[in-house]
Design a protein around this motif. Sequence first.
Motif, short mmCIF file in Angstrom:
data_model
loop_
_atom_site.label_atom_id
_atom_site.label_comp_id
_atom_site.label_asym_id
_atom_site.label_seq_id
_atom_site.Cartn_x
_atom_site.Cartn_y
_atom_site.Cartn_z
N MET A 1 -21.03 -7.09 11.74
CA MET A 1 -21.43 -8.34 12.35
C MET A 1 -22.43 -9.03 11.42
O MET A 1 -23.47 -8.46 11.13
CB MET A 1 -22.06 -8.04 13.72
N ASP A 2 -22.11 -10.23 10.99
CA ASP A 2 -22.96 -10.96 10.06
C ASP A 2 -23.85 -11.94 10.85
O ASP A 2 -23.41 -13.05 11.16
CB ASP A 2 -22.11 -11.69 9.03
N ILE A 3 -25.06 -11.50 11.15
CA ILE A 3 -26.01 -12.31 11.92
C ILE A 3 -26.97 -12.99 10.96
O ILE A 3 -27.56 -12.34 10.10
CB ILE A 3 -26.81 -11.44 12.91
N LYS A 4 -27.12 -14.29 11.10
CA LYS A 4 -28.08 -15.06 10.30
C LYS A 4 -29.19 -15.55 11.23
O LYS A 4 -28.93 -16.01 12.34
CB LYS A 4 -27.40 -16.28 9.67
N VAL A 5 -30.43 -15.43 10.77
CA VAL A 5 -31.57 -15.96 11.52
C VAL A 5 -32.06 -17.20 10.78
O VAL A 5 -32.25 -17.16 9.56
CB VAL A 5 -32.70 -14.92 11.65
N ARG A 6 -32.24 -18.27 11.52
CA ARG A 6 -32.70 -19.53 10.94
C ARG A 6 -33.58 -20.26 11.93
O ARG A 6 -33.71 -19.85 13.09
CB ARG A 6 -31.51 -20.40 10.54
N VAL A 7 -34.18 -21.35 11.47
CA VAL A 7 -34.99 -22.21 12.34
C VAL A 7 -34.07 -22.93 13.32
O VAL A 7 -33.00 -23.43 12.93
CB VAL A 7 -35.79 -23.24 11.50
N ALA A 8 -34.48 -22.99 14.58
CA ALA A 8 -33.70 -23.69 15.60
C ALA A 8 -33.67 -25.19 15.29
O ALA A 8 -34.65 -25.76 14.82
CB ALA A 8 -34.31 -23.46 16.98
N LEU A 53 -24.24 -15.85 15.15
CA LEU A 53 -23.04 -15.12 14.75
C LEU A 53 -22.04 -16.21 14.42
O LEU A 53 -21.60 -16.94 15.31
CB LEU A 53 -22.54 -14.24 15.89
N GLU A 54 -21.74 -16.34 13.12
CA GLU A 54 -21.01 -17.50 12.61
C GLU A 54 -21.83 -18.73 12.99
O GLU A 54 -22.95 -18.85 12.55
CB GLU A 54 -19.57 -17.51 13.10
N GLU A 55 -21.34 -19.62 13.82
CA GLU A 55 -22.12 -20.81 14.20
C GLU A 55 -22.70 -20.70 15.61
O GLU A 55 -23.42 -21.60 16.05
CB GLU A 55 -21.25 -22.07 14.09
N LYS A 56 -22.41 -19.63 16.32
CA LYS A 56 -22.84 -19.49 17.72
C LYS A 56 -24.23 -18.88 17.81
O LYS A 56 -24.50 -17.83 17.23
CB LYS A 56 -21.84 -18.62 18.47
N VAL A 57 -25.10 -19.53 18.57
CA VAL A 57 -26.45 -19.00 18.82
C VAL A 57 -26.34 -17.87 19.84
O VAL A 57 -25.87 -18.08 20.96
CB VAL A 57 -27.40 -20.11 19.33
N VAL A 58 -26.78 -16.67 19.43
CA VAL A 58 -26.67 -15.50 20.30
C VAL A 58 -28.04 -14.89 20.62
O VAL A 58 -28.12 -13.92 21.36
CB VAL A 58 -25.73 -14.43 19.72
N GLY A 59 -29.10 -15.47 20.05
CA GLY A 59 -30.44 -14.97 20.32
C GLY A 59 -31.49 -15.96 19.84
O GLY A 59 -31.21 -16.83 19.01
N SER A 86 -26.67 -11.06 26.56
CA SER A 86 -26.36 -9.72 27.07
C SER A 86 -25.12 -9.13 26.39
O SER A 86 -25.01 -7.91 26.25
CB SER A 86 -26.17 -9.75 28.58
N VAL A 87 -24.22 -9.96 25.93
CA VAL A 87 -23.01 -9.50 25.25
C VAL A 87 -23.36 -8.79 23.93
O VAL A 87 -22.66 -7.87 23.52
CB VAL A 87 -22.07 -10.70 24.96
N TYR A 88 -24.47 -9.19 23.31
CA TYR A 88 -24.83 -8.68 21.98
C TYR A 88 -26.05 -7.78 21.96
O TYR A 88 -26.47 -7.33 20.90
CB TYR A 88 -25.03 -9.85 21.01
N GLN A 89 -26.63 -7.50 23.12
CA GLN A 89 -27.80 -6.63 23.14
C GLN A 89 -27.44 -5.25 22.62
O GLN A 89 -26.35 -4.74 22.87
CB GLN A 89 -28.39 -6.55 24.55
N GLY A 90 -28.37 -4.65 21.87
CA GLY A 90 -28.15 -3.34 21.31
C GLY A 90 -27.46 -3.35 19.96
O GLY A 90 -27.16 -2.30 19.40
N GLY A 94 -32.01 -8.50 18.19
CA GLY A 94 -33.42 -8.60 18.56
C GLY A 94 -34.32 -8.15 17.44
O GLY A 94 -35.36 -8.76 17.16
N LYS A 95 -33.93 -7.08 16.77
CA LYS A 95 -34.73 -6.57 15.65
C LYS A 95 -34.78 -7.58 14.51
O LYS A 95 -35.83 -7.80 13.91
CB LYS A 95 -34.15 -5.24 15.16
N LYS A 96 -33.65 -8.24 14.21
CA LYS A 96 -33.64 -9.27 13.17
C LYS A 96 -34.55 -10.44 13.54
O LYS A 96 -35.27 -10.96 12.69
CB LYS A 96 -32.22 -9.77 12.92
#
Length: 144
Positions: A1-8, A53-59, A86-90, A94-96
């Motif tokens: 899973m390629d999760i990117k963290v960025r400014v909202a 996740l891709e373009e979807k905000v998941v956290g 809740s779909v992506y918890q664990g 959250g750690k990222k």
Amino acid sequence: MDIKVRVAKKDDAFELSELFVEFIGTRSNIEKIQYQLDLLHKQPNYYVAVACLEEKVVGTAMGIVCPDIVGECQPYLLVENVVVSSVYQGSGIGKKLMNALEDFAMENLCSYIILASSKNREQAHRFYESIGYEGTKRGFIKRI
């Protein structure tokens, strides 16, 4: 899973509102979220992060650098609104998000990070402890 963290961004308001339904149980005002994001983006002591996740905000998570007047007067970081779908918890999202906030704290020479979590959010408490946060009973809140 390629999760990117960025400014909202302002365009994230609807997806943030959907996350906050899971967090607080009610919808948030999209226009007010957009206004606040515009306002906070201009203030360097605020960081509203989103995990995508891709373009979807998941956290999301927000960090606020607070000045202090004690000791060496180093600032501290206040963490608020940490939410992972809740779909992506664990799955490490959250750690990222928390790592991104910790990086922000270090960039701003913060001496510590604080956060509050409702006493009934036991899964969240276990998560925070797993990434090095110490639970205390010293927190208080008064709603006005």
